[in-house]
Design an enzyme around this catalytic site. Structure first.
Site: not given
Ligand code: HSE
Length: 399
Positions: A123, A195, A199
């Site tokens: 999660e 990142d 996601k």
């Molecule tokens: N580096 C990620 C961000 C951490 O800044 O959203 C959380 O997934």
């Protein structure tokens, strides 16, 4: 129930804190206390209260039959993958915040968990503390999800907010975000959009029930967004946000990560600082928005501990996720259409001749003109841009 944490960094230490501070409610909800037995880390933490629990060899956890729950907060694919696989095959439930691991190996680790009658939960891998994975998997199951889009990287949202509000420079706001524990170890993944791509790859995989590789997602970060772009956004009462999007039509999926110009009419306009928000649009549901703390130690740890509680509730049963490892081909991103905000140092006549009907934004920066195109496909935009030659910058508009 005995637990171990692999990786005592920002999130791992947050998990230990949540387990300690909220022990009473966690115990009530899990049906028994969750006690932290081991913490795997390369460092010794001499003099720290955690020191007696520190181990340096993951096999100490693998071969401890008392440990049934393992948290993975190391980050990166290896050695996290090897360690997690070992934990699952030895009958331990795993909860992770590691989106690099989940995006690359999620489908396979779910299968390994199923084969070993345990659970692999993640999660915290999307949206930090915001519940989004369980709602998609368990709540909107009567809907066809046609859109999933939002702000899923706290570091860049923090940076863009500060850059817009204070005119702060890129490096100093990145340093602030790192000091606050938002950024990845290598912040390139944040600022270049990888990142966020991981996601949205995870979310699209769960919506489609098939593997989406983040490497296939057209991805632009924020490193090319300039203070001049910010000035235009401000002049028009808009903001620039890094948006991850998924648009589905039947079995066809467009997925993209890029900075977008966002208008006040969008619910994402008000999502500032480290906050994240994910919008979903279902064919029956319409819109729903999931908003909250998108990064940082305790919010992310909260989601990890939520998974541990869920695993305690299903300790004898594998909870299945619909995530087939067979890769989902994405639609050609060149077919996707947007309005584009463009800056150019050319006459309005030249611009109209090249881009057709546009709305001009003038008198923001001397010697150039800003304008917004009509809807145009990525392919056509690239062609026109090449022919025109003098585009200073171009940012898609979120419609
Ligand atoms: N580096 C990620 C961000 C951490 O800044 O959203 C959380 O997934």
């Amino acid at each position: 129930m005995k637990a171990a944490i692999m990786g005592y960094g920002t999130i791992g230490s947050g998990v230990a804190k949540v387990l300690e501070e909220n022990a009473a409610v966690i115990s009530r909800r899990a049906g028994e206390p969750i006690e932290l037995k081991w913490v795997l880390d390369l460092r010794d933490f001499s003099g720290d209260p955690i020191q007696p629990k520190i181990v340096h060899d993951y096999k100490k956890i693998v071969y401890d039959p008392e440990v049934k729950l393992v948290v993975e907060t190391m980050g990166g694919v290896e050695p996290a993958y090897t360690f997690v696989k070992a934990m699952l095959t030895h009958g331990k439930h795993v909860a992770t915040s590691n989106k690099a691991l989940v995006a690359a190996k999620g489908a396979e680790l779910i299968q390994i968990a199923a084969d070993n009658h345990v659970n692999f939960m993640f999660e915290a891998s999307v949206g930090g503390g915001i519940p989004i994975i369980r709602p998609i998997l368990k709540c909107v199951t009567g809907d066809v999800l046609e859109k999933v889009y939002g702000i899923v990287n706290g570091t860049t949202n923090y940076m863009l907010t500060k850059m817009a509000a204070d005119g702060a420079d890129y490096s100093s706001v990145l340093k602030e975000a790192q000091d606050l524990g938002y950024a990845e170890k290598d912040p390139t993944a944040d600022v270049e959009g990888f990142d966020a791509a991981r996601k949205i790859a995870i979310l699209t995989s769960l919506v489609a029930g098939r593997q989406v590789d983040y490497e296939d997602i057209p991805t632009e970060g924020i490193s090319h967004v300039t203070p001049e772009d910010m000035k235009y956004a401000e002049a028009g009462g808009k903001k620039i946000k890094l948006i991850a999007t998924m648009d589905a039509s039947g079995d066809s999926y467009f997925v993209r990560v890029a900075p977008f110009v966002v208008s006040p009419e969008s619910p994402l306009f008000a999502v500032d600082d480290v906050m994240n928000a994910i919008m979903i649009h279902g064919n029956m549901l319409g819109d729903a928005m999931f908003y909250g703390s998108g990064a940082g130690s305790l919010p992310t740890a909260s989601a990890v501990v939520g998974d541990l509680v869920e695993e305690c509730r299903h300790v004898m049963r594998h909870v299945d996720f619909d995530w087939d490892p067979v890769k989902l081909p994405l639609k050609d991103p060149a077919d996707q259409a947007y309005r584009f905000f463009i800056r150019a140092a050319r006459s309005k006549e030249d611009i109209s001749a090249a881009f057709g009907t546009v709305s001009f934004i003038e008198n923001v920066i001397d010697g150039e003109v800003g304008f917004v195109t009509e809807m145009i496909s990525e392919r056509d935009f690239e062609e026109k841009k090449k022919d025109f030659g003098d585009v200073i910058s171009a940012i898609r508009v979120l419609d």
